[in-house]
Write an enzyme that holds these catalytic residues in place. Structure first.
Site, short mmCIF file in Angstrom:
data_model
loop_
_atom_site.label_atom_id
_atom_site.label_comp_id
_atom_site.label_asym_id
_atom_site.label_seq_id
_atom_site.Cartn_x
_atom_site.Cartn_y
_atom_site.Cartn_z
N GLU A 231 0.83 -1.21 0.00
CA GLU A 231 0.00 0.00 0.00
C GLU A 231 0.86 1.26 0.00
O GLU A 231 0.63 2.20 -0.75
CB GLU A 231 -0.90 0.03 1.25
CG GLU A 231 -1.88 -1.12 1.34
CD GLU A 231 -1.33 -2.26 2.20
OE1 GLU A 231 -0.15 -2.64 2.00
OE2 GLU A 231 -2.08 -2.77 3.05
N GLY A 285 7.82 -1.99 14.14
CA GLY A 285 7.02 -0.95 13.46
C GLY A 285 6.09 -0.22 14.42
O GLY A 285 6.04 1.01 14.46
N ARG A 286 5.35 -0.98 15.22
CA ARG A 286 4.34 -0.35 16.09
C ARG A 286 4.99 0.33 17.30
O ARG A 286 4.31 1.02 18.06
CB ARG A 286 3.31 -1.38 16.53
CG ARG A 286 3.89 -2.61 17.21
CD ARG A 286 2.84 -3.70 17.34
NE ARG A 286 3.37 -4.96 17.83
CZ ARG A 286 3.92 -5.91 17.09
NH1 ARG A 286 4.06 -5.72 15.78
NH2 ARG A 286 4.35 -7.03 17.62
N HIS A 403 -22.10 9.33 24.39
CA HIS A 403 -23.31 9.43 23.57
C HIS A 403 -23.30 8.41 22.44
O HIS A 403 -24.05 8.54 21.48
CB HIS A 403 -23.43 10.86 23.02
CG HIS A 403 -23.52 11.88 24.11
ND1 HIS A 403 -24.71 12.19 24.73
CD2 HIS A 403 -22.56 12.60 24.73
CE1 HIS A 403 -24.48 13.09 25.68
NE2 HIS A 403 -23.18 13.36 25.71
N LYS A 528 -1.71 -10.77 3.50
CA LYS A 528 -0.87 -10.09 2.50
C LYS A 528 -0.56 -11.03 1.34
O LYS A 528 -0.59 -10.64 0.17
CB LYS A 528 0.45 -9.64 3.14
CG LYS A 528 0.35 -8.50 4.11
CD LYS A 528 1.75 -8.09 4.58
CE LYS A 528 1.69 -7.15 5.76
NZ LYS A 528 3.00 -6.86 6.35
O1 F6P Z 1 0.94 -5.31 8.33
C1 F6P Z 1 1.43 -4.98 9.57
C2 F6P Z 1 2.74 -4.28 9.49
O2 F6P Z 1 3.76 -5.18 9.19
C3 F6P Z 1 2.99 -3.54 10.78
O3 F6P Z 1 3.55 -4.33 11.74
C4 F6P Z 1 3.81 -2.40 10.32
O4 F6P Z 1 3.77 -1.38 11.27
C5 F6P Z 1 3.11 -2.03 9.05
O5 F6P Z 1 2.76 -3.27 8.49
C6 F6P Z 1 3.89 -1.21 8.07
O6 F6P Z 1 5.10 -1.79 7.68
P1 F6P Z 1 6.26 -0.95 7.01
O7 F6P Z 1 6.67 0.12 7.96
O8 F6P Z 1 7.34 -1.93 6.72
O9 F6P Z 1 5.72 -0.33 5.74
#
Ligand code: F6P
Length: 571
Positions: A231, A285-286, A403, A528
């Site tokens: 994406e 990533g998170r 609400h 994916k």
């Molecule tokens: O699909 C989940 C994930 O792998 C997350 O853990 C990550 O934060 C996100 O996709 C984005 O990944 P990237 O930073 O590699 O584009």
């Protein structure tokens, strides 16, 4: 207790015993029967208990007297933490051990906010200097963009930033941006600038994020740990095309920069590696908002100095998490309470309810942090877990949520709530003649909701108010619904860092107790892979102008839907 659904039937030789086999766990399971005989309506009247069930650190005040626990429960939960070797696991994290064993990686997001003089080793190398090399580069670059030394291709200042990224490369930065937009000194630093995010591959999101922007004054930051996320890469190509169409190919080097661990792919994409900001595989990533993932776009918007305070706030909690005794440790205590609610009281969800609009994106961010981390069915050794883990996180700022979905929380399902209140608002609105300000009104609800959930309302009370008999069942509130209340002195860059780190370490605490790996995310892979199979087939069918058939390897349901979609497109 409920057995987790859908876990694989595999046996793992020589794996350590699961936490549920320990005496500490069994003791808590037995103790739950005692707690079932209590009601928060009574517990909350006990002064000594109320005083005991608070934890406070550096301005963060947390009252958990409305959890379904007694001091005895807490003692047992801290014993469970010892049994799970929580201290050892926290130490292993901070010392760079490869605790993310399924990916053979260290877990060191804490290093991304460590002060310059700290030493944090990964595989024998101190990574703090690398962290600060990137932070210095961010400071230098963002100051140049902000003061007009770095101009766009046609010589105009770059006052708009579009950050392209998804998941952890989006939600954390969005949460922090939302928290700071209306915060006095931060907002001052953002004057004349705008920051937007493009996450979804949906063309609607592309259109909305670019709407009204002028490529001549826009800087694009492509944020992707892997630089392969479908994406993000499609959106990056789309926006690159938007720049080239207006300013020509040469403009890319002035208008596009990147944040990634994969600098090779950044170069292949056409972004000058000098304009790439690195991070490392030991930052999940998170958990990456304190790396260049958040620091680059947010420093462009608010200035590096403001964002440095955000790092300081997060590090303040990191040190507290690593060193404070469990009884005084905010993330550990909150994490243990969540384990209690999920695994012993069978609560499947957790509502995150900040009483400030500025924390509107806290719940979506924590949704990923918590659910991607602890939504697991097996232990770190691969054993099926016989107890529930993780919870369904959701939330909205109060009073909006009141609400909307609070009805269910008051009279439907039992959902432990986190109420988050701010003592001094970012904004002050006083209507002439009114004594209670807008912020007071908001906070009145913050205090009231927690008690309404805990205490409820009985049929006896309703009768005394002359409630008609027919309405008594409908107007009765059972109460005994757990919540905790967190109060912060103010919401600024520093306290936003604190709240981020509290939630991150609370999630880690839960995972460490449950004995799972909170730092991988294999569960997102299958979808994916299947999407890429659909993409390849769609490409082929479009090219050949053919319909899908049962030979394409999809089930009849998907085949029919794909044909419907392809036909719709062709019309
Ligand atoms: O699909 C989940 C994930 O792998 C997350 O853990 C990550 O934060 C996100 O996709 C984005 O990944 P990237 O930073 O590699 O584009």
């Amino acid at each position: 207790m409920v057995v987790a659904q859908g876990v694989p039937d595999v046996s793992v030789d020589d794996a350590p015993a699961l936490i549920s086999t320990t005496d500490a766990w069994k003791d808590l399971a037995a103790h739950k029967e005692e707690i079932d005989k209590t009601h928060l309506r009574d517990l909350i009247e006990d002064q000594k208990r109320c005083e005991a069930l608070t934890v406070e650190y550096n301005g963060v005040y947390c009252d958990y007297a409305r959890q379904r626990v007694t001091e005895e429960t807490m003692t047992k939960l801290y014993e469970l933490a010892d049994e799970a070797n929580l201290k050892g696991k926290i130490n292993a994290m901070f010392s760079g051990e490869h605790i993310n064993s399924t990916e053979d990686r260290a877990v060191l997001h804490v290093a991304t906010r460590a002060p310059r003089n700290k030493v944090i080793n990964v595989d024998g190398k101190n990574v703090v200097p690398d962290v600060w090399d990137v932070l210095d580069k961010i400071k230098d670059f963002t100051e140049k963009v902000r003061n007009g030394e770095w101009l766009g291709h046609t010589g105009k200042p770059l006052t708009s930033v579009v950050a392209i990224g998804i998941g952890g490369s989006f939600l954390g930065p969005l949460f922090v941006h939302t928290a700071l937009r209306t915060c006095g000194e931060a907002a001052e630093g953002a004057r004349g600038r705008q920051l937007r995010f493009l996450a979804n591959v949906d063309p609607v999101d592309v259109a909305r994020s670019l709407n009204g922007l002028d490529p001549e004054t826009t800087l694009v930051v492509v944020v992707s740990k892997t630089f392969t996320t479908a994406e993000t890469m499609l959106n990056a190509r789309t926006v690159r095309q938007w720049i080239i169409a207006s300013l020509g190919q040469e403009a890319v080097k002035k208008h596009m920069v990147a944040v990634s661990t994969n600098l090779k792919l950044v170069g292949e994409f056409g972004i000058d590696p000098d304009n790439a900001f690195a991070f490392w595989d030991w930052v999940g990533g998170r958990y990456s908002v304190c790396s260049a993932v958040g620091m680059l776009p947010l420093s462009l918007q608010y200035g590096f100095e403001t964002m440095e305070k955000f790092l300081e706030g997060a590090w303040n909690i990191d040190e507290h998490f690593a060193t404070a005794p469990f009884e005084e440790n905010v993330p550990v205590t909150l994490g243990l309470l969540s384990v209690w609610n999920v695994s012993f009281l069978d609560c499947p969800a957790r509502a995150i309810l900040p009483y400030t609009q500025a924390l509107a994106k806290l719940a979506p961010h924590i949704q990923q942090v918590a659910m991607e981390s602890n939504g697991k069915g097996v232990s770190i050794d691969g054993q099926p877990l016989p107890y529930d883990t993780g919870e369904i996180d959701f939330g909205e700022p109060g009073t909006n949520g009141q609400h909307s979905f609070y009805q269910l929380i008051h009279q439907g399902r039992t959902i432990p709530c986190d109420f988050i209140g701010i003592i001094k608002s970012q904004q002050s609105v006083y209507l002439k003649g009114e004594i209670v300000s807008n912020h007071d009104e908001l906070m009145c609800n913050f205090f009231a909701q927690a008690d309404a959930l805990a205490v409820g309302k009985t049929a006896v009370q309703l009768r005394s108010e002359n409630c008609p008999d027919s309405l008594i069942p409908h107007k009765t509130f059972t109460g005994n619904r757990p919540s905790l209340s967190i109060m912060l002195p103010a919401l600024n860059a520093y306290t936003t860092g604190q709240i981020l780190a509290i939630y991150e370490h609370r999630v880690a605490t839960q995972g460490f107790i449950w004995g799972l790996n909170s730092f991988d995310q294999w569960g997102v892979e299958l979808g994916k892979v299947l999407a890429s199979k659909v993409r390849a087939t769609m490409n082929e069918k479009r090219t050949k102008g053919e319909k899908m058939s049962d030979k394409d390897g999809f089930n009849p349901s998907t085949t029919a839907m794909l044909n419907r979609y392809l036909e719709g497109k062709a019309q």
